[in-house]
Scaffold this motif. Sequence first.
Motif, PDB file in Angstrom:
ATOM      1  N   GLN A  24      36.283  15.163   8.419  1.00 24.23           N
ATOM      2  CA  GLN A  24      37.522  14.569   9.107  1.00 24.23           C
ATOM      3  C   GLN A  24      37.390  13.181   9.152  1.00 24.23           C
ATOM      4  O   GLN A  24      38.540  12.635   9.430  1.00 24.23           O
ATOM      5  N   LEU A  25      36.182  12.667   8.936  1.00 22.65           N
ATOM      6  CA  LEU A  25      36.342  11.297   8.747  1.00 22.65           C
ATOM      7  C   LEU A  25      37.649  10.606   7.817  1.00 22.65           C
ATOM      8  O   LEU A  25      37.919   9.532   7.980  1.00 22.65           O
ATOM      9  N   PHE A  26      37.842  11.368   6.743  1.00 23.13           N
ATOM     10  CA  PHE A  26      38.678  10.578   5.926  1.00 23.13           C
ATOM     11  C   PHE A  26      40.058  10.828   6.204  1.00 23.13           C
ATOM     12  O   PHE A  26      40.662   9.628   6.462  1.00 23.13           O
ATOM     13  N   PRO A  27      40.466  11.932   6.672  1.00 21.33           N
ATOM     14  CA  PRO A  27      41.985  11.756   7.244  1.00 21.33           C
ATOM     15  C   PRO A  27      42.198  11.113   8.416  1.00 21.33           C
ATOM     16  O   PRO A  27      43.198  10.366   8.655  1.00 21.33           O
ATOM     17  N   LEU A  28      41.157  10.955   9.208  1.00 16.99           N
ATOM     18  CA  LEU A  28      41.219  10.189  10.469  1.00 16.99           C
ATOM     19  C   LEU A  28      41.436   8.634  10.141  1.00 16.99           C
ATOM     20  O   LEU A  28      42.178   7.815  10.788  1.00 16.99           O
ATOM     21  N   LEU A  29      40.485   8.161   9.037  1.00 20.41           N
ATOM     22  CA  LEU A  29      40.490   6.833   8.583  1.00 20.41           C
ATOM     23  C   LEU A  29      42.055   6.507   7.875  1.00 20.41           C
ATOM     24  O   LEU A  29      42.269   5.455   8.157  1.00 20.41           O
ATOM     25  N   VAL A  30      42.281   7.306   7.203  1.00 19.92           N
ATOM     26  CA  VAL A  30      43.554   7.135   6.372  1.00 19.92           C
ATOM     27  C   VAL A  30      44.657   7.185   8.044  1.00 19.92           C
ATOM     28  O   VAL A  30      45.494   6.083   7.603  1.00 19.92           O
ATOM     29  N   HIS A  31      44.717   7.967   8.663  1.00 21.51           N
ATOM     30  CA  HIS A  31      45.792   7.843   9.864  1.00 21.51           C
ATOM     31  C   HIS A  31      45.385   6.301  10.539  1.00 21.51           C
ATOM     32  O   HIS A  31      46.300   5.783  11.156  1.00 21.51           O
ATOM     33  N   SER A  32      44.309   6.042  10.742  1.00 17.97           N
ATOM     34  CA  SER A  32      43.961   4.705  11.365  1.00 17.97           C
ATOM     35  C   SER A  32      44.801   3.707  10.847  1.00 17.97           C
ATOM     36  O   SER A  32      45.041   2.507  11.184  1.00 17.97           O
ATOM     37  N   VAL A  33      44.614   3.518   9.146  1.00 22.49           N
ATOM     38  CA  VAL A  33      45.007   2.693   8.314  1.00 22.49           C
ATOM     39  C   VAL A  33      46.656   2.959   8.588  1.00 22.49           C
ATOM     40  O   VAL A  33      47.584   1.715   8.729  1.00 22.49           O
ATOM     41  N   LEU A  34      47.305   3.782   8.572  1.00 16.64           N
ATOM     42  CA  LEU A  34      48.479   4.195   8.620  1.00 16.64           C
ATOM     43  C   LEU A  34      49.292   3.845  10.254  1.00 16.64           C
ATOM     44  O   LEU A  34      50.318   3.458  10.102  1.00 16.64           O
ATOM     45  N   PHE A  35      48.396   4.206  11.133  1.00 17.55           N
ATOM     46  CA  PHE A  35      49.210   4.339  12.609  1.00 17.55           C
ATOM     47  C   PHE A  35      48.306   3.439  13.446  1.00 17.55           C
ATOM     48  O   PHE A  35      48.512   3.427  14.762  1.00 17.55           O
ATOM     49  N   GLY A  36      47.235   2.940  12.934  1.00 20.85           N
ATOM     50  CA  GLY A  36      46.527   1.881  13.806  1.00 20.85           C
ATOM     51  C   GLY A  36      45.614   2.449  15.059  1.00 20.85           C
ATOM     52  O   GLY A  36      45.043   3.477  14.625  1.00 20.85           O
ATOM     53  N   GLN A  37      45.790   2.050  16.205  1.00 19.57           N
ATOM     54  CA  GLN A  37      44.912   2.466  17.373  1.00 19.57           C
ATOM     55  C   GLN A  37      45.147   3.742  17.570  1.00 19.57           C
ATOM     56  O   GLN A  37      44.034   4.425  18.136  1.00 19.57           O
ATOM     57  N   SER A  38      46.069   4.328  17.532  1.00 14.77           N
ATOM     58  CA  SER A  38      46.280   5.875  17.944  1.00 14.77           C
ATOM     59  C   SER A  38      45.511   6.995  17.605  1.00 14.77           C
ATOM     60  O   SER A  38      44.994   7.845  17.902  1.00 14.77           O
ATOM     61  N   TYR A  39      44.662   6.653  16.381  1.00  9.77           N
ATOM     62  CA  TYR A  39      43.761   7.410  15.555  1.00  9.77           C
ATOM     63  C   TYR A  39      42.480   6.689  15.597  1.00  9.77           C
ATOM     64  O   TYR A  39      41.376   7.569  15.247  1.00  9.77           O
ATOM     65  N   ALA A  40      42.058   5.599  15.851  1.00 13.09           N
ATOM     66  CA  ALA A  40      40.852   4.697  15.862  1.00 13.09           C
ATOM     67  C   ALA A  40      40.010   5.479  16.549  1.00 13.09           C
ATOM     68  O   ALA A  40      38.728   5.562  16.190  1.00 13.09           O
ATOM     69  N   GLY A  41      40.096   5.880  17.920  1.00 13.49           N
ATOM     70  CA  GLY A  41      39.120   6.352  18.905  1.00 13.49           C
ATOM     71  C   GLY A  41      38.562   7.916  18.198  1.00 13.49           C
ATOM     72  O   GLY A  41      37.584   7.946  18.338  1.00 13.49           O
ATOM     73  N   GLN A  42      39.551   8.780  17.585  1.00 11.77           N
ATOM     74  CA  GLN A  42      39.000   9.862  16.926  1.00 11.77           C
ATOM     75  C   GLN A  42      38.147   9.649  15.855  1.00 11.77           C
ATOM     76  O   GLN A  42      37.259  10.455  15.676  1.00 11.77           O
ATOM     77  N   ALA A  43      38.547   8.554  15.213  1.00  6.10           N
ATOM     78  CA  ALA A  43      37.720   8.272  13.814  1.00  6.10           C
ATOM     79  C   ALA A  43      36.488   7.704  14.449  1.00  6.10           C
ATOM     80  O   ALA A  43      35.318   8.149  13.720  1.00  6.10           O
ATOM     81  N   VAL A  44      36.421   7.019  15.283  1.00  7.25           N
ATOM     82  CA  VAL A  44      35.057   6.461  15.781  1.00  7.25           C
ATOM     83  C   VAL A  44      34.097   7.684  16.472  1.00  7.25           C
ATOM     84  O   VAL A  44      32.952   7.870  16.157  1.00  7.25           O
ATOM     85  N   ALA A  45      34.724   8.840  17.177  1.00  6.52           N
ATOM     86  CA  ALA A  45      34.222   9.758  17.513  1.00  6.52           C
ATOM     87  C   ALA A  45      33.676  10.604  16.502  1.00  6.52           C
ATOM     88  O   ALA A  45      32.470  11.213  16.607  1.00  6.52           O
TER      89      ALA A  45
END
Length: 275
Positions: free
Chosen positions: A248-269
């Motif tokens: 899930q790192l891959f899609p969460l990081l893509v979403h962090s690039v596209l949508f910023g902080q709203s997905y950053a926490g999930q990527a870090v987790a």
Amino acid sequence: MSEPATRLTGHAVTGTRRLSGDLTEAVLDDGRVVVVKRGHGTGATAAEAAGLRWLASAAAVPVPSVHGQDEDWLVIDRVPEGRPTAAAAERLGHGLARLHAAGAPAFGAAPPGGPAEAWIGRAPMANATGEDWATWYAEHRVLPYVREAADAGTFGPAEVTLFERACGRLPALAEPPSRLHGDLWNGNVLWDGRDAWLIDPAAHGGHRETDLAMLHLFGCPHLDRVVAAYQEVSPLADGWAERIGAHQLFPLLVHSVLFGQSYAGQAVAAARSLR
């Protein structure tokens, strides 16, 4: 949208209906209903068309047929609308297993005829190849998006270090490359009342658990039926559920690039879950 539909299919358009900003439904003079999609960047329509054809060639899961494509436009089947059912979910699980088993030449391999510089959603995705999954995944599916998100200020130095360390803890997976949809979130699974169809692929060679991890991340109707049916055809390796966070790192990081902080926490987790 009538002009590109007529030019790419050779048929006149008798009616249109706007579906979203980039999508229009068109009825052709032979009765077929198609979707006309405007590309969003260089190579986007070529990558999607090649991905759909590659997935279709496995004859495993329904995907829309490609009726025409150029640099700016893509014309594909309109998927009939229906409700998800348990039986359709089981067919999806069986089909996904067969799709993955159709294989790919290497991790990161692009579909035949598809560009190396492709897309996942509206984020660039490089189809550079590798032989070792963990090394390839870190270099081409994790760290490029970490750097881009850091450049945008979404991640700070400590978080970048966390992701770099997580790459050193990626599991060693010894399976051969699978033929992935590559962007298998719930919005890219359409149900027609009998079957589940796959749309909008970011197709490439990868590890099969990545597609399943995306379904777990963003939800899917009757997901337990999908996974159980998948395992009937192609059992997953022991411990696959504990590896979901790594994939899930891959899609969460893509979403962090596209949508910023709203997905950053999930990527870090997800990065912290790798131990």
